[in-house]
Design an enzyme around this catalytic site. Structure first.
Site, PDB file in Angstrom:
ATOM      1  CG  ASP A   1      -1.980   1.058   1.102  1.00  0.00           C
ATOM      2  OD1 ASP A   1      -3.179   0.813   0.465  1.00  0.00           O
ATOM      3  OD2 ASP A   1      -1.833   2.139   1.569  1.00  0.00           O
ATOM      4  CB  ILE A   2       0.910   4.362  -2.215  1.00  0.00           C
ATOM      5  CG1 ILE A   2       1.456   3.364  -3.162  1.00  0.00           C
ATOM      6  CG2 ILE A   2       1.691   5.900  -2.213  1.00  0.00           C
ATOM      7  CD1 ILE A   2       1.034   4.000  -4.739  1.00  0.00           C
TER       8      ILE A   2
ATOM      9  CD  GLU B   1      -4.520   4.158  -1.298  1.00  0.00           C
ATOM     10  OE1 GLU B   1      -4.511   4.372  -0.175  1.00  0.00           O
ATOM     11  OE2 GLU B   1      -5.363   4.214  -2.159  1.00  0.00           O
TER      12      GLU B   1
END
Length: 446
Positions: A321-322, A364
């Site tokens: 996950d960003i 994301e």
């Protein structure tokens, strides 16, 4: 009454996590809605009638071509059965075919005579398949109707009227080739066949047909060697440029002047195949990053899990996950955010192996299945991804952006384990990485 502060803190963390999960689900829903809109638009442009039914035989959807075919508006079709659409004796035959399809779960292809909305009796071909959910349960049927009236009438004319053979061969808008039964050499062909193959008549007449038409059948002619009276199938031809062109072909055996011959008709279906490939790509690929979407990723991951169980090889998963992605969108705009997503997926692809499986799970968040890779090796791969992104400055639209990612790693634990459980463990590890400061990799081994 005194409430433990650590308990309140954990409760707050849990609530925060649930809020983030809700946001992620909302983003996934928005993306899915966009993909559905694209697929719906493509479906409406397909000239062939397409319909959907549930397991009770009720229509759940169709395209505009199907509305025109049956002469009813979509609102008059949805929720109805074939018994509401036509005579009982015909409806009963359709019902039996549908039940057979649901029971066998095999693709179904058959021809039928039907009365169109304009009153004309037409020969049609039905191509039907079952629809299944993620657990493999049959949820309904999808069918495509193809009008083959002209094709059937052409075949009948070729069989019954030798006197009209030359005229048909030279004027019909499909490739027609006359082939000697014994030698399988081309005796004649019509202008459309010459155009499709790209050779002159002199270059091709007298040559064995399999040099140009259906090369995969060379030495194993379905009509001659397998005793089939008529062969209708999808095959390929090879043109003068060496290109393989998909065609629908029909081959019959007949006689002219006491000489056995084959009459082979074919139609170029390249455009249809291209559309099918585009539809398949839309159904399996994330439109932004051009990697697997969530549904196709899980499907491929399930296959790798089955292979891992069969051969006893390790299998591991990474969830990524960003960090602070919303801040990137807010600060730099969604177009930059999209480029960050593409950069992240490309970075992952450059580090993992070709036979590993990557997908965008939503928003994301990304997932990777590493085949024949145990927990420790997968942790090392995840750490390489994290370090690479952390150490690079991403440039986009004249802006320099620094961002990080958090990753969770889990491993297949044998026997009772499944993809859902693996993903849940990797997801738990991912959110632990976020709670403990982000820009890190956490692995879970149980």
């Amino acid at each position: 009454m005194t409430i433990d502060k650590s308990y309140l803190s954990k409760l707050k963390e849990r609530i925060d996590g649930l809020e983030k999960e809700l946001q992620r689900c909302q983003q996934v829903e928005m993306q899915l809605n966009k993909e559905r809109d694209v697929l719906s638009t493509l479906l409406e442009t397909i000239p062939s009638p397409v319909f959907y039914k549930d397991t009770d035989g009720r229509y759940t959807g169709c395209n505009r071509a199907f509305e025109e075919f049956v002469g009813r508006q979509r609102e008059e079709i949805i929720g109805k059965t074939v018994y509401d659409m036509g005579p009982e004796e015909i409806a009963e035959k359709y019902r039996q075919k549908d039940e057979e399809l649901i029971k066998n779960r095999r693709k179904q292809h058959y021809e039928w005579k039907v009365r169109r909305a304009d009153g004309l009796i037409r020969d049609v071909k039905f191509d039907k398949s079952v629809l299944m959910d993620g657990d493999g349960r049959v949820t309904g049927i999808v069918g495509v109707v193809t009008d083959i009236t002209e094709q059937k009438s052409i075949e009948k004319a070729l069989i019954e009227s030798n006197d009209q053979l030359e005229e048909l061969v030279n004027s019909i808008p499909m490739g027609i080739v006359i082939i000697d039964y014994e030698t399988q050499k081309i005796l004649d062909l019509n202008p459309q066949a010459i155009l499709s193959l790209g050779y002159s008549r002199e270059q091709i007449v007298g040559c064995v047909c399999h040099h140009y038409i259906c090369p995969a059948e060379s030495g194993n002619c379905p009509v001659k060697n397998l005793g089939m009276k008529i062969d209708r199938s999808e095959r390929e031809i090879i043109n003068a440029r060496g290109e393989y062109i998909p065609v629908i072909k029909s081959v019959i055996q007949t006689e002219i002047d006491n000489r056995k011959i084959f009459i082979e008709c074919f139609v170029d279906i390249s455009e249809r195949k291209n559309l099918e490939n585009k539809l398949r790509e839309l159904a399996t690929t994330d439109s932004l990053t051009e990697i697997n979407n969530r549904g196709h990723f899980i499907e491929l991951a399930e296959k790798e899990l089955i292979r891992s169980k069969r051969y006893g090889t390790p299998l591991s998963m990474i969830m990524l996950d960003i960090d602070h992605f919303k801040g990137i969108n807010d600060s730099f705009g969604h177009s930059v955010g999209d480029e960050v997503l593409k950069y992240t997926s490309n970075t992952c692809k450059s580090i993992i192996r070709e036979n590993d499986v990557i997908g965008r799970i939503g928003g994301e968040e990304f997932a990777v299945i590493l085949v024949e890779s145990d927990l420790n090796r997968t942790y090392e791969v995840a750490e390489r991804i994290r370090r690479h992104i952390d150490s690079e400055i991403f440039h986009c639209e004249g802006k320099s952006i620094l961002f990080t990612v958090s990753l969770g790693v889990s491993e297949y634990l044998k026997q009772q384990d499944n993809i859902t459980k693996m993903m849940k463990r990797a997801d738990d590890a991912l959110y632990k990485a976020k709670r403990t400061g982000r820009n890190r990799v956490i692995k879970i081994d149980s």
